[in-house]
Scaffold this motif. Sequence first.
Motif, PDB file in Angstrom:
ATOM      1  N   LYS A 127       0.843  -1.189   0.000  1.00 49.50           N
ATOM      2  CA  LYS A 127       0.000   0.000   0.000  1.00 49.50           C
ATOM      3  C   LYS A 127       0.883   1.245   0.000  1.00 49.50           C
TER       4      LYS A 127
ATOM      5  N   LYS B  85      -0.723  -1.934  -9.935  1.00 48.50           N
ATOM      6  CA  LYS B  85      -1.785  -2.434 -10.808  1.00 48.50           C
ATOM      7  C   LYS B  85      -2.743  -3.365 -10.074  1.00 48.50           C
ATOM      8  N   ASP B  86      -2.268  -3.978  -8.994  1.00 48.28           N
ATOM      9  CA  ASP B  86      -3.099  -4.905  -8.230  1.00 48.28           C
ATOM     10  C   ASP B  86      -3.792  -4.241  -7.052  1.00 48.28           C
ATOM     11  N   LEU B  87      -3.559  -2.949  -6.864  1.00 46.84           N
ATOM     12  CA  LEU B  87      -4.186  -2.226  -5.760  1.00 46.84           C
ATOM     13  C   LEU B  87      -5.559  -1.704  -6.181  1.00 46.84           C
ATOM     14  N   SER B  88      -6.417  -1.471  -5.205  1.00 46.80           N
ATOM     15  CA  SER B  88      -7.732  -0.895  -5.473  1.00 46.80           C
ATOM     16  C   SER B  88      -7.974   0.261  -4.493  1.00 46.80           C
ATOM     17  N   PRO B  89      -8.035   1.505  -5.001  1.00 45.24           N
ATOM     18  CA  PRO B  89      -7.858   1.900  -6.396  1.00 45.24           C
ATOM     19  C   PRO B  89      -6.393   1.759  -6.829  1.00 45.24           C
ATOM     20  N   GLN B  90      -6.174   1.658  -8.131  1.00 45.87           N
ATOM     21  CA  GLN B  90      -4.830   1.513  -8.659  1.00 45.87           C
ATOM     22  C   GLN B  90      -3.992   2.759  -8.394  1.00 45.87           C
TER      23      GLN B  90
END
Length: 374
Positions: free
Chosen positions: A173, A205-210
């Motif tokens: 994060k 790219k794998d985080l939300s939000p990116q």
Amino acid sequence: MKYHIVTYGCQMNVHESEKLAGILENLGYQPTDRREDADIIVFNTCAIREGAEDRVFGNVGNLKRLKKKNKDLIIAVCGCMTQKEQTAQKLMATFPFVDIVIGTFNMPKLGYYIEAVKKGRQLEIMQEGEIDEVLPYKRTSGDNAWVNIMQGCNNFCTYCIVPYVKGREKSRKEENILKEIKDIIAEGKYKKITLLGQNVNSYGKDLSPQVSFASLLRDICRLEGDFTLSFMTSHPKDLTDDVIDAIAEEDKIEKFIHLPAQSGNNRILKLMNRKYTREKYLEIIDKIRAKIPNARITSDFIVGFPSETEDEFNDTLSLVERVKYDSIFAFMFSPREGTVAEHMEVQIPLEVKRKRVNKLLALEKKLQKEKEDD
């Protein structure tokens, strides 16, 4: 109580060993340079090149004598090599005096495994896990502080074992990365901060939000403090214009890019599953040169990839001559167990690979001399 860590492989492994040292010191252990004085010896291993594995097996075998002298000595082998189940089982069978064999994802739990061994258990654990965000560090790289921003890789280059031993890409994060860097700056000891990842360009790219890697770079540069920021390693397919712009525009970012090409020939690049062409790679180089004229660019190359012809190798030579890198690293292809390239037909003879790598390094030396003479 004293500990001794032996590290093999890349900068990420060096940083992983800093985490291991932090865990051990939290348990009350102190470092020693002498294996003979250690109460625990930890091998942090690498699986990328065959020679590294051979050295691990040789060095672990040499500890049998120490274990006989000191029954309470704890021997642990961890990291990329032991993430491969077959290798881990071979290690346990060959050296039954080894107490702990754990894979990449279980290294943060080293303290738990040490306590388990003290209660009489031998451990072999290789399960996948999440990034541990709260591990202590014993930083050992002078005035440079390593900061891991992600782990794993999704690229599956046909010669590379990293996705199998490091797992899929997992990004930390952003707030945790920024907090760690703020803490580093507050210590006042580190002039340079280096971000680490198998492919830093695909961060977020794998985080939300990116979160894009470019925005992470700019957010770090907004932090107050006197430091230089760098990163490694970049994959050409993911080195976007916004990352190049960030490097060009942010004063804190070092004007240095390590951009592995691996080959200068399109057929070989396709066999390697690199997902870019020679032309695309040179387009990226030209953008860097245009936007960052003083940029230092380095690269990696593999020679003697299965079925590589002499003409295809010459394409690599011409690429190196065209780009005029500040330095390169050249390696002879060696098949890694479990990769696609291991089973490719037309493996190149060792003497041919050796001749090619020497020719490439000779060209690099010639180009460096020409630069110095200018």
